[in-house]
Design an enzyme around this catalytic site. Structure first.
Site, short mmCIF file in Angstrom:
data_model
loop_
_atom_site.label_atom_id
_atom_site.label_comp_id
_atom_site.label_asym_id
_atom_site.label_seq_id
_atom_site.Cartn_x
_atom_site.Cartn_y
_atom_site.Cartn_z
N VAL A 55 4.77 2.35 8.02
CA VAL A 55 4.96 3.78 8.31
C VAL A 55 3.61 4.48 8.27
CG1 VAL A 55 6.08 5.89 7.50
CG2 VAL A 55 7.27 3.69 7.29
N PRO A 99 0.84 -1.20 0.00
CA PRO A 99 0.00 0.00 0.00
C PRO A 99 0.88 1.26 0.00
CG PRO A 99 -0.01 -1.01 2.18
CD PRO A 99 0.77 -1.92 1.30
N ASP A 155 5.60 2.46 2.72
CA ASP A 155 4.68 1.34 2.93
C ASP A 155 3.79 1.65 4.13
OD1 ASP A 155 3.45 -1.09 3.53
OD2 ASP A 155 5.21 -2.29 3.03
N HIS A 156 2.50 1.81 3.87
CA HIS A 156 1.58 2.23 4.92
C HIS A 156 1.34 1.14 5.97
CE1 HIS A 156 -0.97 4.95 6.88
NE2 HIS A 156 -1.66 5.43 5.86
N ARG A 157 1.79 -0.07 5.71
CA ARG A 157 1.69 -1.13 6.72
C ARG A 157 2.72 -0.93 7.83
NH1 ARG A 157 2.54 -6.20 2.91
NH2 ARG A 157 4.23 -4.78 2.31
#
Length: 553
Positions: A529, A351, A525-527
């Site tokens: 950060v 993501p 990476d939104h998982r």
């Protein structure tokens, strides 16, 4: 407890085969007949099993080593009665005398010719001795009626729960009739094909290539070279209809995939030569279960209804481009093919979010120009990339989430700082890596980036030159552009995009001043950060570039 040496058993007519995969490590508890490693020749790959159960004390080989029959590959601490079957020739306790040689293998029945008139005859090709295996499945048919085959050319591939092997032709001729199809089960002596050929072409004693002994397996590999990894162009998975091409994986991995219902042709291998490992199968299963990926069979089904359900992907449009005008077709370069698969995976599975910002590099650029003038005679040329590498290391140390990687349910924080940088080459983008950038000065980093960039353009980068990065910089400064969204290079969790700097009027509180501004584009990476951390990272990086003395803090 006794120490037992595990040696390479009889692996057929092969010498000096390469170790391409280690399936166990010291400390593991091993069962008798459990595979320890995989070896590969130019014809086939096979797993080498342990003849004893116990605790693996030591591995005597490593990846890339060459082994032959009798080579010691491991030492196992085993009880005297732990072995479920007699050890292969030459195997036994450390210091024990060699075991007697095994009885000779059963000679398979010769091909059965039948008169057919003229100077040729119909030759029956049957399954030779394939070891202690019964009712093995035909998983691949390698020829078709009308094909001309040579002696020892493979006709079909069969597979048990432990091994796969090719069944060769015992004679030369033209395939008149195939007596088996994919999905059939065969045993020694079963009729495989009928050839039209000369009687003198019959081989005296055919055997599979190679015949497994005591349960060690092999995965089929084409004789012409490396197997091409599966791509997104493969048809939807149907477990009842094999695809006709055996994925590059060991028998145990294929069995594991069958038990989970995983279509191996849709799994991208991470092992040597694109080989599919058990970890690849597990990762694919997890991605499907979490909704991050779908099998092609599932993706091809239209939803039953409701806007909340994921839509199946439409097939890629087929267009006759030539009817609109002149066209020219060119094959995609190999590097771009590899990059495309990786980029597609990364874009779909990660993501992405991208933050855009600007850094004031007015003083830093003046400092860089001054240093280059001072060192002109020494031939030292400092680039802005060298300063960016050093600045990124400082930011990564302050915000360690950006120097981590996801590994299952764990987040791995790395206490080393290796910075990759995208290098433009005639064959496509490549990413060499500056190792231990935190320990190197600006001058050394500048020299290494120049050397690695030249190796990339010359096509001389080694795998070691491109591995181990913890963070990547993609710079378009020499080309142009304002901002862009770089794709994260998995398993990293962030990448910095840099565009061309330009002078802009910046308000200093009293008046506008001309300042050299560098556009920054940070994808993350939104998982791992969140937005606040990304904003802080970019802001801190901008502060360092505006006043490079901050790298000393």
């Amino acid at each position: 407890m006794a120490l037992v040496e595990i040696k390479v058993p009889d692996i057929g007519d092969f010498a000096e085969v390469a170790v391409i995969e280690l399936l166990a490590k010291p400390g593991d508890t091993i069962k008798a007949e459990q595979s320890l490693l995989t070896v590969e020749s130019d014809k086939a790959s096979m797993e080498i099993p342990s003849s004893h159960g116990g605790v693996l004390k030591e591995l005597k080989v490593k990846l890339g080593d060459k082994v032959a029959e009798g080579t010691v590959i491991a030492v196992i601490e085993a009880a005297a009665a732990a072995s479920l079957s007699p050890p292969p020739p030459g195997e036994g306790r450390v210091g024990a005398p060699p075991s007697p040689a095994p009885a000779p293998a059963v000679v398979p029945p010769p091909p059965q010719p039948s008169p057919n008139g003229g100077g040729s005859q119909a030759i029956e090709v049957r399954v030779p001795d394939i070891g202690d295996f019964k009712d093995v499945s035909v998983i691949e048919v390698l020829v078709k009626p009308g094909d001309t085959v040579k002696v020892e050319q493979s006709l079909i591939t069969v597979e048990s729960d432990k091994a796969s092997m090719e069944i060769p032709s015992s004679a030369a001729g033209v395939v008149r009739e195939l007596k088996v199809k994919v999905g059939d089960t065969v045993n020694i002596g079963d009729l495989v094909a009928v050839l039209q050929g000369q009687g003198s072409a019959v081989a005296a004693s055919p055997s599979p290539q190679p015949s497994p002994q005591r349960g060690e397996g092999e995965s089929q590999a084409p004789a012409t070279g490396e197997r091409t990894p599966p791509t997104a162009a493969l048809p939807p998975h149907d477990p009842t209809a094999p695809t006709g091409t055996l994925p590059h994986a060991s028998p145990s991995v294929r069995k594991f995939a069958r038990e989970l219902g995983v279509p191996l042709e849709e799994v991208k291998g991470s092992g040597p030569k694109g080989r599919i490992t058990q970890e690849d199968v597990q990762a694919f299963t997890k991605a499907v279960m979490s909704g991050e990926a779908r099998t092609k069979a599932a993706a091809g089904k239209a939803p039953a209804g409701g806007g909340g359900e994921a839509l199946g992907l439409l097939p890629w449009p087929k267009v006759d481009f030539a009817k609109f005008g002149a066209i020219e077709r060119k094959p995609i370069p190999r590097i771009k093919k590899i990059s495309a698969a990786n980029l597609h995976r990364n874009w779909v599975m990660i993501p992405h979010v991208t933050n855009h910002d600007d850094a004031d590099i007015t003083e830093l650029e003046a400092f860089r120009v001054q240093l280059n003038k001072e060192n002109e005679k020494a031939g030292i040329k400092l680039t802005m990339l060298a300063f960016l590498v050093k600045a990124c290391v400082a930011a990564l140390k302050k915000y360690p989430d950006f120097n981590s990687s996801l590994d299952g349910d764990d987040l791995v924080y790395k206490n080393y700082w290796n910075i990759g940088f995208a290098a433009d080459t005639p064959n496509g983008l490549m990413v060499p890596v500056i190792k231990d950038a935190d320990r190197k000065g600006i001058v050394q980093i500048a020299q290494e980036t120049a050397e690695l960039a030249k190796k990339a353009r010359d096509g001389k980068l080694s795998p070691a030159d491109m591995s181990g990065a913890t963070f990547t910089i993609s710079s378009l400064g020499g080309i142009g552009g304002r901002y862009f969204s770089p794709i994260i290079n998995a398993p990293e969790v962030a990448i910095l995009g840099v565009s061309r700097s330009q002078t802009e009027p910046v308000w200093d509180g009293k008046q506008f001043q001309p300042r050299l501004m560098l556009p920054l584009s940070l994808s993350w990476d939104h998982r791992v950060v969140d937005g606040a951390s990304a904003a802080r990272f970019n802001a801190y990086l901008g502060q360092i570039l505006a006043d490079f003395r901050r790298v000393l803090l």
